[in-house]
Design an enzyme around this catalytic site. Structure first.
Site, PDB file in Angstrom:
ATOM      1  N   LYS A   1       7.164  -7.167  -6.259  1.00 33.34           N
ATOM      2  CA  LYS A   1       6.397  -7.650  -5.352  1.00 33.34           C
ATOM      3  C   LYS A   1       6.180  -9.136  -5.629  1.00 33.34           C
ATOM      4  CE  LYS A   1       2.143  -4.826  -5.351  1.00 33.34           C
ATOM      5  NZ  LYS A   1       0.205  -4.586  -5.491  1.00 33.34           N
TER       6      LYS A   1
ATOM      7  N   GLY B   1       2.023   1.768 -18.029  1.00 26.31           N
ATOM      8  CA  GLY B   1       2.764   2.092 -16.191  1.00 26.31           C
ATOM      9  C   GLY B   1       4.219   1.883 -16.258  1.00 26.31           C
TER      10      GLY B   1
ATOM     11  N   ARG C   1      -2.004   7.781 -12.182  1.00 27.43           N
ATOM     12  CA  ARG C   1      -0.363   7.754 -12.867  1.00 27.43           C
ATOM     13  C   ARG C   1       0.548   8.935 -12.224  1.00 27.43           C
ATOM     14  NH1 ARG C   1      -1.087   3.014 -16.054  1.00 27.43           N
ATOM     15  NH2 ARG C   1      -2.951   2.483 -17.487  1.00 27.43           N
TER      16      ARG C   1
ATOM     17  N   ASP D   1      -1.341   2.734 -12.141  1.00 28.60           N
ATOM     18  CA  ASP D   1      -2.893   3.267 -12.133  1.00 28.60           C
ATOM     19  C   ASP D   1      -3.973   2.451 -11.139  1.00 28.60           C
ATOM     20  OD1 ASP D   1      -2.638   0.691 -13.810  1.00 28.60           O
ATOM     21  OD2 ASP D   1      -4.579   1.309 -14.793  1.00 28.60           O
TER      22      ASP D   1
ATOM     23  N   ASP E   1       4.549  -8.485 -10.640  1.00 24.57           N
ATOM     24  CA  ASP E   1       3.295  -9.460  -9.747  1.00 24.57           C
ATOM     25  C   ASP E   1       3.436 -10.253 -10.209  1.00 24.57           C
ATOM     26  OD1 ASP E   1       1.162  -8.766  -8.635  1.00 24.57           O
ATOM     27  OD2 ASP E   1       0.153  -7.489  -9.455  1.00 24.57           O
TER      28      ASP E   1
ATOM     29  N   PHE F   1      -1.679  -2.216  -2.711  1.00 29.31           N
ATOM     30  CA  PHE F   1      -2.476  -1.323  -3.986  1.00 29.31           C
ATOM     31  C   PHE F   1      -1.281  -0.510  -3.984  1.00 29.31           C
ATOM     32  CE2 PHE F   1      -5.653  -2.698  -6.608  1.00 29.31           C
ATOM     33  CZ  PHE F   1      -5.100  -1.401  -7.886  1.00 29.31           C
ATOM     34  N   VAL F   2      -0.612  -0.172  -5.148  1.00 29.00           N
ATOM     35  CA  VAL F   2       0.411   0.965  -5.151  1.00 29.00           C
ATOM     36  C   VAL F   2      -0.103   1.868  -6.779  1.00 29.00           C
ATOM     37  CG1 VAL F   2       1.870   0.140  -3.848  1.00 29.00           C
ATOM     38  CG2 VAL F   2       2.265  -0.496  -5.935  1.00 29.00           C
TER      39      VAL F   2
ATOM     40  N   GLU G   1       9.836  -1.889 -17.318  1.00 26.91           N
ATOM     41  CA  GLU G   1       8.212  -2.430 -15.990  1.00 26.91           C
ATOM     42  C   GLU G   1       8.502  -1.661 -15.597  1.00 26.91           C
ATOM     43  OE1 GLU G   1       5.675  -3.185 -16.549  1.00 26.91           O
ATOM     44  OE2 GLU G   1       5.495  -5.201 -17.619  1.00 26.91           O
ATOM     45  N   ASP G   2       7.193  -0.644 -14.751  1.00 26.86           N
ATOM     46  CA  ASP G   2       7.089  -0.396 -14.038  1.00 26.86           C
ATOM     47  C   ASP G   2       6.502  -1.059 -12.630  1.00 26.86           C
ATOM     48  OD1 ASP G   2       4.253  -1.545 -14.483  1.00 26.86           O
ATOM     49  OD2 ASP G   2       3.402  -0.046 -14.150  1.00 26.86           O
TER      50      ASP G   2
HETATM   51  C1  PRP Z   1       0.806  -4.140 -15.188  1.00 29.18           C
HETATM   52  C2  PRP Z   1       2.524  -3.571 -15.491  1.00 29.18           C
HETATM   53  C3  PRP Z   1       3.283  -5.159 -15.745  1.00 29.18           C
HETATM   54  C4  PRP Z   1       1.981  -5.741 -15.299  1.00 29.18           C
HETATM   55  C5  PRP Z   1       2.864  -6.875 -14.530  1.00 29.18           C
HETATM   56  O1  PRP Z   1      -0.012  -3.252 -16.083  1.00 29.18           O
HETATM   57  O2  PRP Z   1       2.163  -2.925 -15.879  1.00 29.18           O
HETATM   58  O3  PRP Z   1       3.174  -5.063 -17.078  1.00 29.18           O
HETATM   59  O4  PRP Z   1       0.810  -5.643 -14.487  1.00 29.18           O
HETATM   60  O5  PRP Z   1       1.526  -7.704 -13.508  1.00 29.18           O
HETATM   61  P1  PRP Z   1       2.056  -9.405 -13.969  1.00 29.18           P
HETATM   62  O6  PRP Z   1       3.929  -9.169 -13.305  1.00 29.18           O
HETATM   63  O7  PRP Z   1       1.102 -10.055 -12.496  1.00 29.18           O
HETATM   64  O8  PRP Z   1       2.232  -9.777 -14.954  1.00 29.18           O
HETATM   65  P2  PRP Z   1      -1.025  -3.772 -17.116  1.00 29.18           P
HETATM   66  O9  PRP Z   1      -1.477  -4.614 -17.559  1.00 29.18           O
HETATM   67  O10 PRP Z   1      -1.999  -2.943 -15.439  1.00 29.18           O
HETATM   68  O11 PRP Z   1      -1.428  -2.145 -17.474  1.00 29.18           O
HETATM   69  P3  PRP Z   1      -1.026  -0.324 -17.634  1.00 29.18           P
HETATM   70  O12 PRP Z   1       1.115  -0.963 -18.050  1.00 29.18           O
HETATM   71  O13 PRP Z   1      -1.754   0.301 -18.881  1.00 29.18           O
HETATM   72  O14 PRP Z   1      -1.429  -0.210 -16.692  1.00 29.18           O
END
Ligand code: PRP
Length: 189
Positions: free
Chosen positions: A140, A53, A174, A168, A112, A161-162, A108-109
């Site tokens: 978030k 991400g 993405r 993604d 959460d 849901f962004v 990070e993107d």
């Molecule tokens: C997403 C995002 C962070 C993580 C955040 O990754 O990029 O790494 O979830 O969530 P959290 O704060 O609840 O731990 P994802 O596992 O969806 O992988 P991606 O980056 O390949 O989409």
């Protein structure tokens, strides 16, 4: 409307952050990061992009950081194919380079629940970097389950849901240059 425009209009309910707004904020973050690391006496930094991400954000960010950057990556799994976090974090790909004694910035993107970053911060902290900070494009806070704050935050976003600009749903969206909110029917709610 061509196919791609129609596809976006069918699935994206609204644009939360447009391209200009994102790019302007990325420039501000890069300036802040450059100034902070220069002040810290860093002559380089290792950016650790968390796949996948962070890739779009990271590539725009490092082009505007005015210090030598060593670009490294990690891949961890957390979400699987679902829209809620499983709480499990596993390393799929570790760093290529050593970080002992170096200034490390995790990129990070989105933060959460905070579990991914808590895990990564603990793990990389054991490798004795000179400093260890976190930069996230989105935060978030309403979804947080563990105590975790990033040092640099692009935007705080509501619990919607962004997708886009790296984020993604089921490995799609993405590539969007903006961040949009998926229509509920697009993720089967
Ligand atoms: C997403 C995002 C962070 C993580 C955040 O990754 O990029 O790494 O979830 O969530 P959290 O704060 O609840 O731990 P994802 O596992 O969806 O992988 P991606 O980056 O390949 O989409």
């Amino acid at each position: 409307m061509n196919f791609w425009q129609q596809h976006q209009s069918d699935n994206i309910g609204k644009i939360l952050l447009d391209e200009n707004t994102i790019q302007q904020r990325v420039s501000e973050l890069a300036k802040e990061i450059t100034e902070d690391y220069v002040r810290m006496g860093a002559d380089e930094l290792v950016t650790v992009g968390i796949l996948r991400g962070s890739v779009l954000f990271l590539s725009d960010l490092i082009r505007r950081i005015e210090l030598p950057v060593d670009l490294d990556f990690m891949a961890v799994s957390s979400y699987g194919g679902s829209t809620t976090s499983s709480g499990e974090v596993r390393i799929m790909k570790d760093l290529s380079h050593r970080i002992q004694g170096r200034h490390v910035l995790i990129v990070e993107d989105i933060v959460d629940t905070g579990r991914t970053l808590q895990f990564l911060k603990n793990l990389l902290g054991t490798r004795q970097p000179a400093s260890l900070k976190i930069c996230t494009l989105l935060d978030k806070p309403s979804r947080r389950l563990v105590d975790m704050e990033a040092d640099y935050v692009g935007f705080e976003v509501p619990d919607e849901f962004v997708v886009g600009y790296g984020l993604d749903f089921d490995d799609a969206w993405r590539q969007l240059p903006y961040i949009g909110v998926l229509k509920p029917e697009a993720y089967g709610k």
